[in-house]
Motif scaffolding. Structure first.
Motif, PDB file in Angstrom:
ATOM      1  N   LYS A  70       0.822  -1.219   0.000  1.00  0.00           N
ATOM      2  CA  LYS A  70       0.000   0.000   0.000  1.00  0.00           C
ATOM      3  C   LYS A  70       0.856   1.270   0.000  1.00  0.00           C
ATOM      4  O   LYS A  70       0.519   2.274   0.607  1.00  0.00           O
ATOM      5  CB  LYS A  70      -0.971  -0.001   1.182  1.00  0.00           C
ATOM      6  N   ASN A  71       1.979   1.187  -0.709  1.00  0.00           N
ATOM      7  CA  ASN A  71       2.932   2.282  -0.782  1.00  0.00           C
ATOM      8  C   ASN A  71       3.674   2.180  -2.112  1.00  0.00           C
ATOM      9  O   ASN A  71       4.287   1.145  -2.393  1.00  0.00           O
ATOM     10  CB  ASN A  71       3.906   2.207   0.399  1.00  0.00           C
ATOM     11  N   TRP A  72       3.610   3.240  -2.907  1.00  0.00           N
ATOM     12  CA  TRP A  72       4.203   3.248  -4.248  1.00  0.00           C
ATOM     13  C   TRP A  72       5.706   2.943  -4.208  1.00  0.00           C
ATOM     14  O   TRP A  72       6.185   2.088  -4.954  1.00  0.00           O
ATOM     15  CB  TRP A  72       3.954   4.606  -4.890  1.00  0.00           C
ATOM     16  N   GLU A  73       6.447   3.646  -3.372  1.00  0.00           N
ATOM     17  CA  GLU A  73       7.908   3.473  -3.311  1.00  0.00           C
ATOM     18  C   GLU A  73       8.288   2.064  -2.853  1.00  0.00           C
ATOM     19  O   GLU A  73       9.173   1.441  -3.427  1.00  0.00           O
ATOM     20  CB  GLU A  73       8.523   4.527  -2.390  1.00  0.00           C
ATOM     21  N   LEU A  74       7.634   1.563  -1.807  1.00  0.00           N
ATOM     22  CA  LEU A  74       7.917   0.203  -1.335  1.00  0.00           C
ATOM     23  C   LEU A  74       7.568  -0.829  -2.403  1.00  0.00           C
ATOM     24  O   LEU A  74       8.289  -1.812  -2.584  1.00  0.00           O
ATOM     25  CB  LEU A  74       7.146  -0.102  -0.055  1.00  0.00           C
ATOM     26  N   ALA A  75       6.451  -0.611  -3.082  1.00  0.00           N
ATOM     27  CA  ALA A  75       6.047  -1.535  -4.145  1.00  0.00           C
ATOM     28  C   ALA A  75       7.106  -1.565  -5.246  1.00  0.00           C
ATOM     29  O   ALA A  75       7.562  -2.636  -5.658  1.00  0.00           O
ATOM     30  CB  ALA A  75       4.692  -1.127  -4.703  1.00  0.00           C
ATOM     31  N   TYR A  76       7.515  -0.400  -5.704  1.00  0.00           N
ATOM     32  CA  TYR A  76       8.536  -0.290  -6.750  1.00  0.00           C
ATOM     33  C   TYR A  76       9.850  -0.950  -6.320  1.00  0.00           C
ATOM     34  O   TYR A  76      10.432  -1.744  -7.055  1.00  0.00           O
ATOM     35  CB  TYR A  76       8.763   1.187  -7.092  1.00  0.00           C
ATOM     36  N   ARG A  77      10.305  -0.639  -5.119  1.00  0.00           N
ATOM     37  CA  ARG A  77      11.587  -1.169  -4.630  1.00  0.00           C
ATOM     38  C   ARG A  77      11.575  -2.674  -4.425  1.00  0.00           C
ATOM     39  O   ARG A  77      12.628  -3.304  -4.378  1.00  0.00           O
ATOM     40  CB  ARG A  77      11.978  -0.502  -3.299  1.00  0.00           C
ATOM     41  N   ASN A  78      10.392  -3.269  -4.293  1.00  0.00           N
ATOM     42  CA  ASN A  78      10.289  -4.700  -4.033  1.00  0.00           C
ATOM     43  C   ASN A  78       9.924  -5.530  -5.246  1.00  0.00           C
ATOM     44  O   ASN A  78       9.743  -6.738  -5.138  1.00  0.00           O
ATOM     45  CB  ASN A  78       9.317  -4.952  -2.880  1.00  0.00           C
ATOM     46  N   ILE A  79       9.854  -4.917  -6.408  1.00  0.00           N
ATOM     47  CA  ILE A  79       9.704  -5.691  -7.641  1.00  0.00           C
ATOM     48  C   ILE A  79      11.001  -6.478  -7.812  1.00  0.00           C
ATOM     49  O   ILE A  79      12.099  -5.930  -7.667  1.00  0.00           O
ATOM     50  CB  ILE A  79       9.447  -4.760  -8.837  1.00  0.00           C
ATOM     51  N   SER A  80      10.888  -7.759  -8.111  1.00  0.00           N
ATOM     52  CA  SER A  80      12.078  -8.617  -8.182  1.00  0.00           C
ATOM     53  C   SER A  80      13.142  -8.069  -9.132  1.00  0.00           C
ATOM     54  O   SER A  80      14.345  -8.135  -8.825  1.00  0.00           O
ATOM     55  CB  SER A  80      11.693 -10.036  -8.592  1.00  0.00           C
ATOM     56  N   PHE A  81      12.731  -7.502 -10.252  1.00  0.00           N
ATOM     57  CA  PHE A  81      13.696  -6.947 -11.205  1.00  0.00           C
ATOM     58  C   PHE A  81      14.469  -5.784 -10.579  1.00  0.00           C
ATOM     59  O   PHE A  81      15.678  -5.655 -10.759  1.00  0.00           O
ATOM     60  CB  PHE A  81      12.977  -6.458 -12.469  1.00  0.00           C
ATOM     61  N   GLU A  82      13.764  -4.936  -9.843  1.00  0.00           N
ATOM     62  CA  GLU A  82      14.418  -3.799  -9.184  1.00  0.00           C
ATOM     63  C   GLU A  82      15.308  -4.264  -8.044  1.00  0.00           C
ATOM     64  O   GLU A  82      16.394  -3.734  -7.846  1.00  0.00           O
ATOM     65  CB  GLU A  82      13.382  -2.793  -8.676  1.00  0.00           C
ATOM     66  N   ARG A  83      14.850  -5.254  -7.304  1.00  0.00           N
ATOM     67  CA  ARG A  83      15.662  -5.771  -6.190  1.00  0.00           C
ATOM     68  C   ARG A  83      17.002  -6.292  -6.705  1.00  0.00           C
ATOM     69  O   ARG A  83      18.042  -6.040  -6.116  1.00  0.00           O
ATOM     70  CB  ARG A  83      14.904  -6.855  -5.439  1.00  0.00           C
ATOM     71  N   GLU A  84      16.964  -7.034  -7.813  1.00  0.00           N
ATOM     72  CA  GLU A  84      18.206  -7.543  -8.391  1.00  0.00           C
ATOM     73  C   GLU A  84      19.105  -6.386  -8.810  1.00  0.00           C
ATOM     74  O   GLU A  84      20.309  -6.389  -8.522  1.00  0.00           O
ATOM     75  CB  GLU A  84      17.942  -8.445  -9.589  1.00  0.00           C
ATOM     76  N   CYS A  85      18.547  -5.396  -9.471  1.00  0.00           N
ATOM     77  CA  CYS A  85      19.349  -4.261  -9.946  1.00  0.00           C
ATOM     78  C   CYS A  85      19.956  -3.483  -8.790  1.00  0.00           C
ATOM     79  O   CYS A  85      21.156  -3.184  -8.802  1.00  0.00           O
ATOM     80  CB  CYS A  85      18.503  -3.338 -10.813  1.00  0.00           C
ATOM     81  N   TYR A  86      19.148  -3.133  -7.792  1.00  0.00           N
ATOM     82  CA  TYR A  86      19.670  -2.366  -6.665  1.00  0.00           C
ATOM     83  C   TYR A  86      20.706  -3.156  -5.870  1.00  0.00           C
ATOM     84  O   TYR A  86      21.692  -2.599  -5.401  1.00  0.00           O
ATOM     85  CB  TYR A  86      18.539  -1.890  -5.754  1.00  0.00           C
ATOM     86  N   ALA A  87      20.509  -4.457  -5.741  1.00  0.00           N
ATOM     87  CA  ALA A  87      21.451  -5.284  -4.974  1.00  0.00           C
ATOM     88  C   ALA A  87      22.798  -5.423  -5.673  1.00  0.00           C
ATOM     89  O   ALA A  87      23.817  -5.641  -5.016  1.00  0.00           O
ATOM     90  CB  ALA A  87      20.850  -6.669  -4.727  1.00  0.00           C
ATOM     91  N   ASN A  88      22.815  -5.281  -6.990  1.00  0.00           N
ATOM     92  CA  ASN A  88      24.042  -5.561  -7.745  1.00  0.00           C
ATOM     93  C   ASN A  88      24.568  -4.405  -8.577  1.00  0.00           C
ATOM     94  O   ASN A  88      25.558  -4.561  -9.287  1.00  0.00           O
ATOM     95  CB  ASN A  88      23.793  -6.768  -8.652  1.00  0.00           C
TER      96      ASN A  88
END
Length: 112
Positions: A70-88
């Motif tokens: 129920k939060n745009w930023e949290l939703a975006y940051r937790n998309i698997s594609f984004e998680r992989e990108c931010y982590a690496n």
């Protein structure tokens, strides 16, 4: 191919990857190797999923995350594609050793 255009990028974002293009809000971002690595990881993800499937999964996962957080930023940051990108994104050699469909290991984990 990198395109600079502040008009094509949604407000609040600095870049966007639409295969085969990387769109940047500011020219200075062209020199940011970490930022560009993040976008190149997206290009690889898009290729692996034959481009269209990437966008379909991205959209539906975003909808699921919006419902979940129920939060745009949290939703975006937790998309698997984004998680992989931010982590690496800081590992500039990541794409050389990245395994096929590596984004899958980021689907179940999430930040709260």
């Amino acid at each position: 191919m990198i395109i600079i255009s502040k008009y094509l990028i949604p407000k609040g974002y600095n870049g966007l990857t639409l295969f085969p293009f990387v769109l940047l809000r500011l020219k200075i971002l062209k020199g940011d190797s970490v930022f560009l690595n993040h976008e190149r990881i997206h290009l690889r993800q898009q290729l692996e999923l034959l481009v269209l499937l990437f966008y379909i999964i991205y959209f539906f996962e975003f909808i699921f995350r919006i419902i979940q957080f129920k939060n745009w930023e949290l939703a975006y940051r937790n998309i698997s594609f984004e998680r992989e990108c931010y982590a690496n994104e800081s590992d500039l050699g990541y794409l050389k050793h990245r395994k096929f469909w590596s984004f899958l290991k980021y689907i179940r984990r999430h930040d709260v």
